[in-house]
Design an enzyme around this catalytic site. Structure first.
Site, short mmCIF file in Angstrom:
data_model
loop_
_atom_site.label_atom_id
_atom_site.label_comp_id
_atom_site.label_asym_id
_atom_site.label_seq_id
_atom_site.Cartn_x
_atom_site.Cartn_y
_atom_site.Cartn_z
N GLY A 252 2.78 17.30 17.71
CA GLY A 252 1.86 16.17 17.81
C GLY A 252 2.48 14.83 17.44
O GLY A 252 1.77 13.83 17.29
N ARG B 133 0.84 -1.21 0.00
CA ARG B 133 0.00 0.00 0.00
C ARG B 133 0.87 1.25 0.00
O ARG B 133 2.02 1.22 0.42
CB ARG B 133 -0.85 0.03 1.28
CG ARG B 133 -1.86 -1.08 1.35
CD ARG B 133 -2.49 -1.12 2.74
NE ARG B 133 -3.02 0.17 3.14
CZ ARG B 133 -3.32 0.51 4.39
NH1 ARG B 133 -3.14 -0.35 5.37
NH2 ARG B 133 -3.79 1.70 4.66
N TYR C 133 5.50 15.32 2.80
CA TYR C 133 4.09 14.92 2.85
C TYR C 133 3.67 14.37 1.48
O TYR C 133 3.69 15.08 0.48
CB TYR C 133 3.21 16.10 3.29
CG TYR C 133 3.29 16.30 4.79
CD1 TYR C 133 4.45 16.82 5.38
CD2 TYR C 133 2.25 15.91 5.63
CE1 TYR C 133 4.55 16.96 6.75
CE2 TYR C 133 2.34 16.05 7.01
CZ TYR C 133 3.50 16.58 7.56
OH TYR C 133 3.60 16.70 8.93
N ILE C 134 3.35 13.07 1.48
CA ILE C 134 3.05 12.34 0.25
C ILE C 134 1.56 11.99 0.25
O ILE C 134 0.98 11.71 1.31
CB ILE C 134 3.91 11.05 0.17
CG1 ILE C 134 5.42 11.37 0.39
CG2 ILE C 134 3.70 10.33 -1.16
CD1 ILE C 134 6.04 12.34 -0.61
N ASP D 62 -0.67 9.90 16.25
CA ASP D 62 -0.41 11.31 16.55
C ASP D 62 -1.19 11.79 17.78
O ASP D 62 -2.30 11.35 18.04
CB ASP D 62 -0.80 12.19 15.35
CG ASP D 62 0.11 12.02 14.15
OD1 ASP D 62 1.12 11.28 14.27
OD2 ASP D 62 -0.17 12.63 13.11
N PRO E 162 10.99 11.27 3.11
CA PRO E 162 9.88 11.85 2.36
C PRO E 162 9.27 13.03 3.12
O PRO E 162 9.26 13.05 4.35
CB PRO E 162 8.85 10.71 2.27
CG PRO E 162 9.58 9.46 2.67
CD PRO E 162 10.67 9.91 3.59
N TYR F 122 6.60 9.61 16.61
CA TYR F 122 6.96 9.39 15.21
C TYR F 122 8.28 10.12 14.86
O TYR F 122 9.16 9.56 14.20
CB TYR F 122 5.82 9.91 14.33
CG TYR F 122 5.92 9.63 12.86
CD1 TYR F 122 5.43 8.43 12.33
CD2 TYR F 122 6.46 10.56 11.98
CE1 TYR F 122 5.49 8.19 10.95
CE2 TYR F 122 6.53 10.32 10.62
CZ TYR F 122 6.04 9.14 10.11
OH TYR F 122 6.10 8.89 8.75
#
Ligand code: CAA
Length: 240
Positions: free
Chosen positions: A143, A12, A179-180, A88, A177, A147
């Protein structure tokens, strides 16, 4: 003989694009996934790429998964550590489970997979490990202490393992990366995401295929002198 790759979270989002890009290079790909059996089956039907289910946060499951793929497809030459989750919340709302899940899966997964695959790469004197970090591991993000810590850890992990792999022909690199356009980013509240996109100089979200292209380069024969590096693909949002 074709190289064999495992792409974690490979059915995915960014992982799917990576699986396809490696297949296009002539690599035999095993796409790992954690839970979404339906999407994994649809992925295999669509792409012809075999999907394998295990939890990358589970050390023993990774050892077994790598052994199974090697038995069925051949020794593992390439590992792309892409699997990751978000939980988050500001630290005031983040419980211990939200912290531990993200560290175990995102950062622990890199260790578990590399630990299982590295000895074979060393023995055959060739390997490619690509770890998917994040702009939020480089710059931090409100937030996301969990992560950001895990992704920042991935960048350190990459540089350390690159030093160990170099003399065996094993390169270890990271991609960070921005924001994809994936389900993960779609889960960010729309008003928050609008503000983030407004700060991307290129003026849009990235495409998964734009990350996959970078991974394909780092996995290629020609990239043997590239190791310990981080390739930022973020539309100019963070120039690092
Ligand atoms: N900087 C400073 N203050 C901020 C802020 C920011 N970036 N964002 C929010 N705040 C402030 C708000 O203005 C608000 O202040 P007031 O109470 O004074 O009004 C306060 O913080 C609380 O904000 P929220 O109401 O938004 O708090 P919440 O608890 O409802 O939600 C959140 C917090 C879950 C972190 C939410 O803001 C959010 O989802 N943010 C996006 C996080 C993000 O970017 N995640 C990336 C996911 S994709 C990914 O991670 C892939 C990748 O690698 C890039």
């Amino acid at each position: 003989m074709a190289r064999v790759a495992i792409v974690t979270g490979g059915t995915r989002g960014i992982g799917e694009a990576i699986s396809l890009a490696l297949k296009d290079l002539g690599v035999t790909v095993a796409a790992n996934y954690a839970g979404n059996v339906e999407k994994a089956q649809a992925f295999t039907e669509r792409t012809g790429i075999q999907a394998y289910q295990w939890d990358v946060g589970d050390f023993d499951a990774c050892a077994q998964g790598v052994a199974r793929v090697a038995a069925e497809l051949g020794p593992i030459d390439i590992v792309v550590n892409n699997a990751g989750v978000t939980r988050d919340g500001t630290i005031l709302k983040m419980d211990r489970e939200m912290w531990e899940d993200v560290i175990r899966i995102n950062l622990g997964g890199c260790f578990n997979m590399a630990h299982a695959a590295f000895p074979g790469m060393r023995d055959r004197k060739w390997g490619r490990i690509v770890n998917i970090g994040s702009i939020n591991g480089q710059a931090g993000q409100y937030g996301q202490v969990n992560y950001a810590a895990a992704k920042s850890g991935i960048h350190g992990f990459t540089k350390a393992l690159a030093q160990e792999g170099a003399r065996f022909g094993v390169t270890v690199n990271a991609i960070a990366p921005g924001y994809i356009d994936t389900d993960m980013v779609a889960a960010v509240p729309a008003d928050v995401l609008d503000k983030i996109v407004a700060r991307i100089p290129v003026g849009r979200l990235g495409q998964a295929s734009e990350i996959a292209r970078g991974v394909a380069f780092l996995c290629s024969e020609e990239a043997g002198f590239v190791t310990g590096s981080t390739l930022s693909i973020n539309g100019g949002q963070h120039m690092y």
